[in-house]
Design an enzyme around this catalytic site. Structure first.
Site, PDB file in Angstrom:
ATOM      1  N   CYS A  96      13.751   5.983  -4.555  1.00  0.00           N
ATOM      2  CA  CYS A  96      12.187   5.947  -4.663  1.00  0.00           C
ATOM      3  C   CYS A  96      11.655   6.645  -3.639  1.00  0.00           C
ATOM      4  CB  CYS A  96      11.836   4.433  -4.658  1.00  0.00           C
ATOM      5  SG  CYS A  96      12.323   3.567  -3.068  1.00  0.00           S
TER       6      CYS A  96
ATOM      7  N   CYS B  85       0.753  -1.284  -0.024  1.00  0.00           N
ATOM      8  CA  CYS B  85       0.073  -0.189   0.033  1.00  0.00           C
ATOM      9  C   CYS B  85       0.795   1.204  -0.123  1.00  0.00           C
ATOM     10  CB  CYS B  85      -0.898  -0.137   1.182  1.00  0.00           C
ATOM     11  SG  CYS B  85      -2.297  -1.424   1.009  1.00  0.00           S
TER      12      CYS B  85
END
Length: 482
Positions: free
Chosen positions: A440, A288
């Site tokens: 990231c 998630c």
């Protein structure tokens, strides 16, 4: 022609379509045509040897056909085929007496009066709830609504396993915490909220990660377990511990706009391994934190888990045993699929081979953070070192492997965007003679890509530890965190 429903995690590899129609006479023919049409989908459905992956289930209408020969299993034009992949979140305080209460107090009678009016609950049922002991694994998106409603319902003792702190990005869905709790331990925040809802509830706090070494000891004192985790190693750990201890496992999972719920490890019913014998390879299924989740979704799925927990305690209704409930928030509909207990399951089958807890990080192919294996994977770089390199004007490629919508929110100066899933097919765009720094959001996805690049022959690849979140914390607070 038969319609194939594409689940959210696989839609990026199937043209972002919710469903497709495929002309085929058998399930095997249908899957092969689907893979031919969307080549990127093939590795998510099949092993290199052409075997259907064990973490992918296929249903024709609501029938699980995994035990059948898919090459011979016929499909009709009016059939609907569902592809269901697996989708991926201390010391206890002093315990009170375990002696069953003889009666409800006047204050409790008033508090639970709406329960007492229901014949299926009544005073006897409310006493069952008061005597019940429930363990919540995680105080996050799913654990929040479960904890709130079980406390309100009068579950007498709840344990919570969590070692995280409240972050601003949690508040969009983790409703047990508030803005004033930022930076606090989730255990402290959750326990305070639950006691405010119902001072009759005893809250046991376990400030630790659930591991193979402590899981059986922690789970042993509780009647059932609610799985609110967000990673595959802990899901398999919770499942195996529940099976070994004969504790029902009330399962829920969420991703973007879709959720799943069922009850595993119930006597005679299937377990998580019956549905997903093996985990997906690391990085194949985003979490998630990587893929996002609609804030209200864990509320709904968590309430389903809370409802199943109350039903199991009361012994009423039909629990979600052998039934996988799927919820699609965008389409606003529920579907139900059957799950069969696998007689060959290594943990709950007729001849189990797993009789004790194993190394679940190794089983899932995940390298724990800070481990020797992680350090051996290659040199990393922290944000202060990266800032120094940029200030010195060094020449290197700063590769952003997040999604385009993340890149639009914020980015590091001079970075080039190639989303994680596109990197393997765009290697020729990268200069093998140039140093590459991969980043990231938090460092997890970039670590996987750094490892891929090294394995592909790129000699100097470094992962930015902590990702852009660490850059915001330590270098430039104007970069938004998300």
């Amino acid at each position: 022609m038969p319609k194939v429903l594409i689940p959210t995690p696989l839609r990026p590899y199937a043209g972002n379509q919710e469903s497709v129609v495929v002309e085929a006479g058998t399930v095997g023919e249908l899957l092969e045509q689907l893979a031919n049409r969307h080549e990127e989908l093939r590795k998510h459905l099949f092993t290199p040897e052409g075997r259907l992956r064990s973490f992918v289930n296929v249903y024709v209408n609501d029938e699980d056909i995994r035990h059948l020969d898919r090459e011979k299993t016929a499909v009709r034009p009016e059939d609907t085929i569902s592809i269901v992949p697996s989708i991926a979140g201390g010391a206890p305080i002093a315990a009170g007496t375990d002696a069953p209460p003889e009666a409800l107090s006047q204050e409790e009678i008033l508090r639970y009066s709406r329960h007492l009016l229901i014949p299926e609950v009544g005073a006897e049922g409310q006493l069952k709830l008061k005597r019940a002991k429930v363990l919540l694994v995680g105080a996050g998106g799913l654990g929040s609504p479960v904890g709130l409603y079980l406390a309100a319902a009068g579950v007498g003792r709840m344990g919570i396993v969590d070692f995280d702190v409240v972050d601003a990005s949690n508040l969009q869905r983790q409703v047990i915490h508030g803005t004033s709790d930022l930076g606090r331990k989730k255990l402290d925040s959750a326990a305070e909220t639950l006691r405010d809802i119902n001072p009759h509830v005893q809250v046991d706090r376990f400030e630790t990660a659930l591991t193979s070494e402590n899981a059986l000891q922690i789970l042993r004192d509780y009647d059932l377990v609610v799985d609110g985790t967000d990673n595959f190693p802990t899901r398999y750990l919770v499942n195996d511990a529940c099976v070994l201890l004969r504790k029902p496992n009330v399962y829920g999972s969420i991703f973007r706009f879709e959720g799943q719920a069922t009850v595993f490890a119930y006597p005679g019913g299937p377990c998580y391994r019956c549905l997903y014998p093996e985990p997906p390879p690391p990085g194949l299924v985003p979490s998630c934190a990587e893929g996002g989740v609609l804030g209200v979704l864990p509320g709904l799925v968590g309430l389903i888990q809370a409802t199943e927990t109350v039903k199991l305690i009361l012994g009423v209704g039909q629990p979600l045993v052998g039934r996988l409930l799927l919820y699609d928030a965008l389409g606003m509909h529920f579907r139900e699929l059957k799950i069969r207990r696998d007689a060959e399951c290594p943990v709950c089958g007729e001849r189990p081979t797993i009789r004790e807890l194993i190394d679940y990080h190794q089983f899932c192919g995940v390298t724990p953070a800070g481990s020797a294996a992680e350090e051996a994977a290659g040199p990393d770089i922290d944000v202060l070192q990266l800032k120094a390199k940029l200030d010195r004007g060094e020449r290197f490629l700063l590769l952003d492997v997040r999604e385009p919508h993340e890149h639009q929110l914020c980015r590091l100066p001079g970075s080039v965007l190639i989303p994680m899933r596109e990197v393997p097919k765009r290697l020729e765009e990268l200069d093998r003679n140039q140093e590459i720094v991969v980043y990231c959001r938090s460092g997890a996805r970039s670590a996987k890509i750094a490892q891929l690049l090294r394995a592909s022959g790129f000699p100097v690849v470094r992962n930015l530890t902590g990702g852009i979140l660490a850059w915001s914390d330590k270098v430039d607070p104007s970069v938004p965190k998300y």
